[in-house]
Scaffold this active site. Structure first.
Site, PDB file in Angstrom:
ATOM      1  N   GLY B 216     -11.342  11.879  11.954  1.00  0.00           N
ATOM      2  CA  GLY B 216     -10.072  12.075  11.259  1.00  0.00           C
ATOM      3  C   GLY B 216     -10.051  11.414   9.889  1.00  0.00           C
ATOM      4  O   GLY B 216      -9.278  11.814   9.023  1.00  0.00           O
ATOM      5  N   GLU B 310       0.672   7.873   4.430  1.00  0.00           N
ATOM      6  CA  GLU B 310      -0.119   7.414   3.278  1.00  0.00           C
ATOM      7  C   GLU B 310      -0.564   8.621   2.454  1.00  0.00           C
ATOM      8  O   GLU B 310      -1.727   8.762   2.057  1.00  0.00           O
ATOM      9  CB  GLU B 310      -1.340   6.614   3.754  1.00  0.00           C
ATOM     10  CG  GLU B 310      -0.958   5.443   4.676  1.00  0.00           C
ATOM     11  CD  GLU B 310      -2.070   4.450   4.927  1.00  0.00           C
ATOM     12  OE1 GLU B 310      -3.190   4.905   5.195  1.00  0.00           O
ATOM     13  OE2 GLU B 310      -1.823   3.233   4.834  1.00  0.00           O
ATOM     14  N   CYS B 394      -8.276  -2.699   4.749  1.00  0.00           N
ATOM     15  CA  CYS B 394      -9.195  -1.772   4.068  1.00  0.00           C
ATOM     16  C   CYS B 394      -9.255  -2.009   2.564  1.00  0.00           C
ATOM     17  O   CYS B 394     -10.312  -1.902   1.959  1.00  0.00           O
ATOM     18  CB  CYS B 394      -8.799  -0.329   4.354  1.00  0.00           C
ATOM     19  SG  CYS B 394      -7.089   0.071   3.937  1.00  0.00           S
TER      20      CYS B 394
END
Lengths: 640, 640
Positions: B216, B310, B394
């Site tokens: 994904g 996002e 991240c």
């Protein structure tokens, strides 16, 4: 209908009632001397039943609501198992429970709408439908008064397990409001008694020394004040106060959070203030009203910037394409502004009520009356459509009750006389504070036309004041004529023309408002509207829809001129005034106008030189998306 | 470092390599004749190791990253159990697994950063830290090559159970990129061998006739191309192609969805095109690049309008205060634009890479190098601060690898000669396509100053072209002087000055750019910027921050003049050029300027008359929020 004192859907107050009541005079006497006077309200509501709508703007919406909205929604509630849930709870039917945990509230809201609807449309078939539903609801009630189909099956021992999320008190509130409406519309007690049993149970379960918590979704507060007004039972008012005080620590100085919840809370505070005069409540409603209208409200009266959390955003965060502006929030804003109007008697509240009614709220329902928007953007570039049902169907059920109760929002009375808040063909038959019967009859094609003729009906000459609202958008054109004379500024009071005289039967007041289309600008701190304008004509906000503007890409459209031609078109969108003007778009409708970012002014003249002049047709915002998928915008760039 | 050919972090291509390799020449021969030539790239990358940064703008950021960012992040990764997770998987430590399912990727990204960092800062302590981490990672690998700490404990039999959501291939991709970086930085094979074992396992598990699915969160695609480049193993390239073809049915003609995922996919497509010339990939990257820069990119180079998902929004949906503009997305845009530059050899891609580097990306890290933003709004009225850690970390790990690899983005070579994309004090030591060694030494204080002096170093005179980028913002002021002469338009090629001659050792090229502050306007379809301007000086976008503008409420600030004074202030924010100009705010900074909505033009003159003139101080956007909580805005109203 003489015995029914019909007040508003979640109405702001009660007046002297001749309705028979399930509570004895005795039980009322100690605190209320037989009536609930809502003493802190400057303006007293006039019951729904006292106002008969003529052949005007809102009557057409109420007709659609009566003929299609209410029956279609009942069928869909049945199809989605919402009524079966009650039959499951009562043991009358073996089915699986369906729908979200708050689905009971949807049926209650439909019942409230059906009850108000009976006043304007005394339809035996509707009444039979409503009675059948009431029968199923009452049958499902637990012996101790509790009633919630989600917590009556397998979860029966888990009542109130998660009030912040599971909306039990919210559902209860809608039951109470439906019950009060039904009582006021019909004089019948069956549903009100059911509601009182539940309310009595709540008073034993919640409060100081008991469970100290309230629902994540406010609603119970105003419902408890309302059922207090209907019964005189002080415990209900006290419980409303307890729930409000439990909510209040979360209030900041500003309006925030979930838009509908925030506004329902304020409705509860206003209602509580009306009955108690509690200053903390008044400070909250005044402060948050100012925050709402000065930083957090769309030009349509819509409220709620964000999809995430269905929330009010930061000050001046009012995106157009990404607007949430839930239909329920616009309805809640109408309810809140009506309460503020009753508290203060100032036209600025009626202005905001009117703004939300004609625009943010009304866009939530199709012209046919049986399809609804949940979200109401002010610009749409996809092709969003109203739907016949939503998984969370709060907005449709809210709309049917609001439209059915609308006559109650038009007029008020006070010690000085009668107040006209909204303009529409209609007749009010009521009595002054001293009991003198009167009628006011409005003849008008408002909002398409700015002329209103108001005829006074009396048994005999009588001195009192007629207050006629001067809409803020109409300034300075607003003219009231009476007896061949124009009234001067001296007569103005809180934004109303206050005409005090000894009125004779048949006296006629003439109101003239300039209905030219106006360009509206926005505070520059709403950055998305800076450099753009909206177009408003009377109280109606307009938009450009792709159906009428086939030569342009709606996203690209700019307004090239501030002159518009207004023409009433009976054959379009149920009859609207269309505006025709001049627009402008880039030469290549799909192409590049310029780089996304560039040095200011470089080749700006060239850009405008190579733009197309296009005709611009505007329709009322509320009527968009009634002719298939389309694009639409309210705000458009305009260079002065 | 002579044996390492260091390419970019997730670099776009490989060049002839003298590095020893874990694969034999034989295994490469059939398809690659011993080297991976990335034949479809017009411009060939220059290794990180070939560029030594001087005492300029980016060196200061790299120093902070080396001295504070990398060590601080390693400590926090350890504190949050991210390394322990590997020790748990290898049986070396008895702990509970901690962190999100994709936390392995954060360590891999730190490892990649630490590897690139070793090139510019050959620090034995850092190398020992990295080796220790590598040791733990390799020890955790399963016998069949699989490596993911989330699926090696209790969930060991559930590998790939939910690829759309659980990011296993995403984690694998970051392992591969770390391994290639480590191999290129040190010439060592340990981590690359580990990565190859995992990649080999993936080739047995996925593909036509096997499991037909991909992650994904794209990332594996570019990582597989990269590991193919490092090893010559064609199966990796094929697997990348398979994953891309699995993703492609979801592509529309437009860029959409999760911003980082969308851009990583495009990086993968560009890398795959570089090695295969596949036209479908090229069409996708070209089409989506155009969509990105013309409708979906902030003036800062940031990407991603929405917090929800996002996600990239609708065309022209670029809210400022509500911007998401994730740091990772700006980094991804740098990576994507660098690849587009290599594919096309046109300066417009370098322009966008530079825009994202100096603004949207760099704002993501504090001046100290060890605190990071996840979200990068273009207006902030609260007081948002960079954090030392994020639950989803991240962005910090992406930043450390990007800054450490930055030297690799400055120059390229092609058959014609050498390309200068970015201006900064630096020296590149490399060889032309025919093997002739050269150096280019840039001496400049860019971006504070617009003068750049480039000295050519050669063993002997040699004919080739030096391509010098003309930034689009510099037009028409850009001047290149050489040998006392100014070059004419004839020399321009794809946005570069192409200076072809027989260069002699010591030849000097002089570049002059006008660094006046410029007002930037936006396409009017970005409605939030209509009527407002941003201020840009060179490649640096500026903002007004409350620290420097104490007399104004930032939300209210308007720009009153297009004239600014530029002064370099060595003592502020690590040394920046500050801009001083004239602003305007309402008289009462907290009060009502006017109603939220009103008829256009009514009392507009009065409004402006009663506004305060205030001094306006602007600082680079990237440097905001380094002096405590503050408010900030990039776009401000301006009336021409």
């Amino acid at each position: 209908m003489a015995i029914a004192i019909a007040l508003l859907a979640g109405g702001a107050c009660g007046a002297a009632s001749t309705a028979r009541s399930i509570v004895s005079q005795e039980s009322r006497m100690p605190t209320n001397a037989g009536v609930i006077a809502s003493e802190k309200l400057k303006l007293k509501p006039i019951p729904v039943s006292a106002v008969k709508m003529g052949d005007g703007f809102w009557k057409a919406r109420m007709d659609a609501n009566h003929e299609r909205g209410l029956p279609a929604l009942l069928k869909r509630l049945e199809d989605h198992g919402v009524i079966d849930n009650f039959m499951l709870a009562s043991g009358r039917k073996k089915v699986e429970r369906k729908g979200p945990y708050f689905s009971d509230s949807d049926l209650f809201k439909w019942m409230e709408g059906a009850a108000w609807d009976l006043i304007s449309y005394p339809d035996p078939k509707r009444k039979a439908q409503l009675n059948r539903v009431i029968d199923e609801v009452v049958a499902a009630q637990q012996p101790d008064g509790y009633l919630n189909t989600f917590f009556q099956g397998e979860l029966a021992n888990q009542r109130f397990r998660n009030l912040p999320l599971e909306h039990e008190l919210y559902c209860a509130g809608h039951l109470f409001q439906a019950a009060v409406a039904h009582h006021r519309a019909t004089g019948e007690d069956k549903l009100l008694e059911c509601a009182c049993r539940y309310a009595d149970y709540l008073t034993t379960a919640f409060g100081p020394g008991k469970r100290q918590e309230t629902d994540g979704h406010p609603e119970i507060e105003m419902a408890l004040v309302e059922i207090y007004r209907a019964t005189g039972k002080r415990e209900y008012l006290n419980l409303a106060g307890f729930y409000l005080s439990t909510l209040e620590p979360e209030y900041g100085p500003k309006l925030k959070g979930h838009a509908v919840r925030a506004l329902y809370t304020l409705c509860g505070e206003a209602d509580y203030y009306a009955e108690t005069g509690r200053e903390v409540s008044k400070e909250i409603i005044d402060r948050q009203w100012k925050d709402l209208v000065s930083t957090k409200m769309y030009v349509t009266g819509g409220v709620g910037a964000r999809g995430q959390g269905e929330a009010i955003g930061e000050p001046y965060e009012l995106p157009n394409e990404q607007a949430y502006s839930e239909t329920c929030a616009a309805i809640a804003s109408v309810m809140f502004n009506y309460r503020m109007l009753a508290v203060h008697g100032e036209s600025k509240y009626a202005d905001e009520m009117e703004r939300a009614l004609y625009n943010g709220m009304l866009a939530g329902v199709s012209l046919s009356g049986d399809a609804w928007f949940y979200v109401n953007p002010l610009a749409e570039h996809g092709g969003r459509q109203r739907q016949e049902w939503w998984g969370c169907t709060c907005c449709p059920t809210n709309m049917v009750r609001m439209l059915a109760s609308l006559p109650g929002y038009m007029y008020s009375v006070s010690d000085e006389g009668v107040w006209v808040h909204l303009f529409d063909d209609s007749k009010v038959t009521y009595h002054l504070a001293d009991g003198t019967p009167f009628t006011l009859k409005q003849k008008t094609k408002y909002p398409w036309d700015g002329s209103v003729e108001i005829t006074v009906g009396l048994d005999a000459p009588k001195e009192f004041t007629v207050f006629i609202r001067r809409p803020s958008w109409s300034s300075p054109s607003f003219v009231v004529g009476f007896d061949g004379l124009k009234l001067g500024e001296a007569c103005r009071s809180n934004g109303y023309e206050a005409i005090r005289r000894t009125w004779k039967p048949g006296d006629v007041i003439k109101v003239e408002m300039d209905m030219s289309a106006r360009l509206i600008e926005c505070d520059p701190r709403v950055r998305e509207n800076l450099g753009s304008v909206a177009v408003q004509r009377g109280p109606v906000v307009y938009c450009a829809e792709s159906v009428d503007n086939p030569t342009a890409v709606i996203r690209d459209l700019e307004i090239a001129s501030n002159e518009f031609e207004s023409v009433f078109d009976a054959g379009t969108l149920g009859g609207v005034v269309k505006l025709t003007g001049r627009g402008r778009t880039p030469m290549d409708p799909n192409g590049d106008r310029a780089p996304l970012y560039r040095q200011l002014g470089r080749a700006l003249g060239e850009d405008y030189a190579r733009m197309h002049q296009v005709p611009l047709v505007l329709i009322p915002y509320y009527a968009w998306a009634n002719r298939g998928p389309s694009q639409m915008t309210v705000w458009m760039p305009y260079r002065q």
